[in-house]
Design a protein around this motif. Structure first.
Motif, mmCIF file in Angstrom:
data_model
loop_
_atom_site.group_PDB
_atom_site.id
_atom_site.type_symbol
_atom_site.label_atom_id
_atom_site.label_comp_id
_atom_site.label_asym_id
_atom_site.label_seq_id
_atom_site.Cartn_x
_atom_site.Cartn_y
_atom_site.Cartn_z
ATOM 1 N N SER A 25 15.331 5.445 -1.186
ATOM 2 C CA SER A 25 13.873 5.445 -1.245
ATOM 3 C C SER A 25 13.382 5.511 -2.684
ATOM 4 O O SER A 25 12.451 4.789 -3.070
ATOM 5 C CB SER A 25 13.325 6.637 -0.444
ATOM 6 O OG SER A 25 11.923 6.617 -0.391
ATOM 7 N N PHE A 28 13.772 2.257 -4.282
ATOM 8 C CA PHE A 28 12.716 1.361 -3.807
ATOM 9 C C PHE A 28 11.432 1.566 -4.605
ATOM 10 O O PHE A 28 10.803 0.599 -5.067
ATOM 11 C CB PHE A 28 12.500 1.628 -2.315
ATOM 12 C CG PHE A 28 11.195 1.140 -1.761
ATOM 13 C CD1 PHE A 28 10.876 -0.207 -1.759
ATOM 14 C CD2 PHE A 28 10.279 2.038 -1.225
ATOM 15 C CE1 PHE A 28 9.678 -0.654 -1.235
ATOM 16 C CE2 PHE A 28 9.082 1.601 -0.704
ATOM 17 C CZ PHE A 28 8.771 0.251 -0.707
ATOM 18 N N MET A 32 9.561 -0.974 -7.131
ATOM 19 C CA MET A 32 8.160 -1.303 -6.915
ATOM 20 C C MET A 32 7.337 -1.045 -8.177
ATOM 21 O O MET A 32 6.492 -1.866 -8.571
ATOM 22 C CB MET A 32 7.577 -0.493 -5.752
ATOM 23 C CG MET A 32 6.121 -0.829 -5.456
ATOM 24 S SD MET A 32 5.352 0.261 -4.245
ATOM 25 C CE MET A 32 6.270 -0.180 -2.785
ATOM 26 N N TYR A 44 -0.389 0.869 -3.578
ATOM 27 C CA TYR A 44 0.490 1.268 -2.473
ATOM 28 C C TYR A 44 0.515 2.790 -2.326
ATOM 29 O O TYR A 44 0.483 3.319 -1.213
ATOM 30 C CB TYR A 44 1.906 0.746 -2.704
ATOM 31 C CG TYR A 44 2.839 1.020 -1.547
ATOM 32 C CD1 TYR A 44 2.930 0.129 -0.482
ATOM 33 C CD2 TYR A 44 3.635 2.165 -1.508
ATOM 34 C CE1 TYR A 44 3.780 0.374 0.595
ATOM 35 C CE2 TYR A 44 4.479 2.416 -0.448
ATOM 36 C CZ TYR A 44 4.552 1.514 0.597
ATOM 37 O OH TYR A 44 5.395 1.780 1.657
ATOM 38 N N THR A 115 -2.593 -2.838 4.264
ATOM 39 C CA THR A 115 -1.490 -1.915 3.941
ATOM 40 C C THR A 115 -1.746 -0.544 4.540
ATOM 41 O O THR A 115 -0.834 0.080 5.093
ATOM 42 C CB THR A 115 -1.341 -1.809 2.412
ATOM 43 O OG1 THR A 115 -1.101 -3.111 1.873
ATOM 44 C CG2 THR A 115 -0.185 -0.899 2.049
ATOM 45 N N ILE A 156 14.271 1.130 4.510
ATOM 46 C CA ILE A 156 13.057 0.855 3.742
ATOM 47 C C ILE A 156 13.417 0.507 2.298
ATOM 48 O O ILE A 156 12.878 -0.440 1.713
ATOM 49 C CB ILE A 156 12.096 2.059 3.780
ATOM 50 C CG1 ILE A 156 11.524 2.251 5.184
ATOM 51 C CG2 ILE A 156 10.954 1.870 2.777
ATOM 52 C CD1 ILE A 156 10.706 3.519 5.350
ATOM 53 N N GLY A 160 13.022 -3.218 1.383
ATOM 54 C CA GLY A 160 11.859 -3.230 0.501
ATOM 55 C C GLY A 160 12.183 -3.796 -0.861
ATOM 56 O O GLY A 160 11.412 -4.586 -1.423
ATOM 57 N N LEU A 164 10.579 -7.128 -2.491
ATOM 58 C CA LEU A 164 9.869 -7.071 -3.771
ATOM 59 C C LEU A 164 10.458 -8.054 -4.773
ATOM 60 O O LEU A 164 9.727 -8.753 -5.480
ATOM 61 C CB LEU A 164 9.922 -5.645 -4.324
ATOM 62 C CG LEU A 164 9.034 -4.614 -3.624
ATOM 63 C CD1 LEU A 164 9.421 -3.208 -4.044
ATOM 64 C CD2 LEU A 164 7.555 -4.875 -3.946
ATOM 65 N N VAL A 173 5.698 -5.021 2.296
ATOM 66 C CA VAL A 173 6.439 -3.769 2.149
ATOM 67 C C VAL A 173 5.989 -2.752 3.194
ATOM 68 O O VAL A 173 6.804 -2.035 3.786
ATOM 69 C CB VAL A 173 6.238 -3.207 0.724
ATOM 70 C CG1 VAL A 173 6.819 -1.811 0.614
ATOM 71 C CG2 VAL A 173 6.890 -4.128 -0.296
ATOM 72 N N ILE A 176 7.543 -3.570 6.491
ATOM 73 C CA ILE A 176 8.941 -3.121 6.505
ATOM 74 C C ILE A 176 9.008 -1.631 6.814
ATOM 75 O O ILE A 176 9.854 -1.172 7.591
ATOM 76 C CB ILE A 176 9.613 -3.448 5.152
ATOM 77 C CG1 ILE A 176 9.775 -4.961 4.996
ATOM 78 C CG2 ILE A 176 10.955 -2.742 5.025
ATOM 79 C CD1 ILE A 176 10.258 -5.386 3.623
ATOM 80 N N TYR A 177 8.108 -0.874 6.225
ATOM 81 C CA TYR A 177 8.036 0.575 6.491
ATOM 82 C C TYR A 177 7.857 0.829 7.986
ATOM 83 O O TYR A 177 8.558 1.654 8.583
ATOM 84 C CB TYR A 177 6.867 1.152 5.695
ATOM 85 C CG TYR A 177 6.690 2.657 5.756
ATOM 86 C CD1 TYR A 177 7.020 3.460 4.668
ATOM 87 C CD2 TYR A 177 6.193 3.280 6.896
ATOM 88 C CE1 TYR A 177 6.846 4.837 4.712
ATOM 89 C CE2 TYR A 177 6.026 4.656 6.952
ATOM 90 C CZ TYR A 177 6.352 5.426 5.866
ATOM 91 O OH TYR A 177 6.189 6.786 5.924
#
Length: 474
Positions: A25, A28, A32, A44, A115, A156, A160, A164, A173, A176-177
């Motif tokens: 995570s 990720f 990002m 985000y 989002t 994720i 993710g 990205l 994204v 995907i979560y």
């Protein structure tokens, strides 16, 4: 399996799974931050904070109540699952709608609105999963919740990052979560059914409402805690811009990532804390002492490192473009060290049926937090938000511990804090000698562990023997 071995096993499997999941995570979020820049990352971060803020209240303390009740009476599991899922659906859907409306009325771009919607649904699915996790917790088995947590976070992170790097934006994204949350929730539900625990076939609105009434105090505490944890990001978005939110989000991710330690340890101890009393053996005081000591041993060095070694840490994780986040990381050091104390102390009170004071304390701290943020954010931006976060966690930890001592009786402060404080002092001396460098950051964990073990073996050898024997048996 003995009680000590069960606690150790649960703490270890949850910690191991959470570490792997959190590493994915964190990777990720780092990607990002680098790919989307502070503006995209800030958008985000705002969307996730808003989604969690608006939907978490739907949990209403049901999971904490479920874990405690199932630990005492496993036969209640199926009924509690059914009642909890119905209550979460009613309140959770309302929260999802409220989150989207806030984004629309606030004039946020359509990409951010989409989002928010996807992340709110993902958070609601996680609330469902937490009901299954709490049932496993009450049954003293954390293995499948740990596996689900690792699956969700790792998925994720992996998918993710791929998205990205392929040029996807925050909407993809967020989708995907949601998909990964659904997969993880399905896994826990299937494994719970495999051990013979399934939701009852018929739901009862009256029973669900009664459950919400019983857990109202805990639920209100969870709601206020979530607001306390997320309101600064929302205020920052309203008073500043996405760049400020992005820098603060980068610092905040470094705070959030290691909090899994507090969650894992507290979750492993909750069934034992629920069954213990002042006269039991071990007593509630002994469990509280062990939990607080382990929490400080694991969290205090992180807070110290954030405060003293933020510069090489931010540069290593995010790169030089996120240099403005360094002061915020330093200021969040206090929160990193103290959050675990307040979190564990609150669950001692929940486990012992003393939860009524929790929302009062959190509400007072939340009022302080909002007022202080409104005063400091205009002039200090995200640095002011970071300072307020650490002060808020200090207030929570002190207040909760006052009430914990009333439940447990006097706790041995020296036994709890001596080792961690000595280790943190060693990190400070190392930083003084080497400066805030990458080498000092890499050496600090070794120095801390060496000093901690030496001091504990000298002052409290029985604690070292007990922990080592428990880990070895597990």
């Amino acid at each position: 399996m003995t009680g000590a071995r069960t606690i150790a096993r649960n703490a270890l499997v949850v910690s191991a799974a959470q570490v792997l999941g959190k590493l994915a995570s964190l990777g990720f979020y780092v990607v990002m931050a680098r790919v989307l820049g502070e503006h995209g990352f800030g958008a985000y971060t705002f969307a996730l904070s808003l989604a969690q803020l608006m939907t978490t209240f739907a949990g209403f303390g049901i999971d904490e109540w479920t874990g405690r009740t199932v630990a005492r009476d496993p036969s209640t599991a199926s009924r509690l699952i059914t009642d909890g899922l119905l209550a979460k659906t009613v309140f959770g859907v309302s929260g999802c709608v409220a989150a989207v409306l806030f984004a629309v009325v606030g004039g946020y771009p359509g990409e951010v609105q989409a989002t928010v919607a996807l992340l709110a649904l993902g958070t609601l699915v996680e609330l469902y999963m937490n009901t299954f996790n709490a049932t496993f917790q009450g049954l003293d088995d954390q293995r499948w919740p740990a596996a689900a947590a690792m699956l969700e976070r790792a998925s994720i992170g992996i998918f993710g990052i791929i998205a990205l790097l392929a040029g996807a934006g925050i909407v993809v994204v967020a989708a995907i979560y949601l998909a990964c949350a659904l997969a993880a929730a399905a896994l826990v539900a299937v494994r719970l059914a495999a051990v013979g625990v399934r939701p009852e076939p018929s739901a009862s609105a009256a029973r669900s409402l009664a459950l919400v009434k019983m857990t109202f105090t805990i639920g209100l505490t969870v709601l206020l805690n979530t607001a306390l944890f997320r309101v600064d990001t929302v205020l920052l978005s309203m008073l500043k811009d996405n760049a400020a939110v992005g820098f603060y989000g980068a610092a905040y991710r470094l705070l959030e990532s290691p909090l899994l330690v507090a969650y894992a340890l507290t979750g492993a101890l909750l069934p034992s804390l629920s069954r213990a009393s002042r006269t039991s053996s071990p007593s509630i005081g002994e469990f509280a002492t062990t939990g607080l000591k382990l929490t400080l041993c694991l969290m205090a060095p992180l807070g110290t490192a954030y405060a003293l070694l933020a510069e090489p840490l931010v540069d290593l994780v995010y790169g030089s473009d996120y240099g403005p986040a360094i002061p915020a990381v330093r200021l969040l050091g206090g929160a990193a060290a103290l959050y675990g104390v307040g979190y564990f102390a609150s669950f001692v009170l929940i486990a012992q049926g003393r939860q009524r004071i929790l929302p009062v304390v959190v509400a007072v701290v939340l009022v302080f937090n909002v007022i202080a943020n409104l005063i400091l954010i205009p002039s200090l931006s995200f640095r002011g938000a970071a300072l307020v976060t650490s002060l808020s966690e200090l207030l929570l930890a002190v207040a909760f511990m006052v009430y914990v001592v009333r439940v447990t009786g006097r706790l041995p402060a020296g036994r709890i804090v001596t080792g961690p404080l000595a280790g943190c002092l060693a990190i400070a001396l190392l930083t003084l000698a080497m400066g805030p460098t990458l080498a000092a950051l890499l050496i600090a964990p070794v120095v801390y562990v060496a000093v901690l073990v030496a001091v504990e073996r000298w002052r409290y050898p029985e604690d070292v023997r007990r922990v080592w024997a428990t880990l070895r048996r597990s």
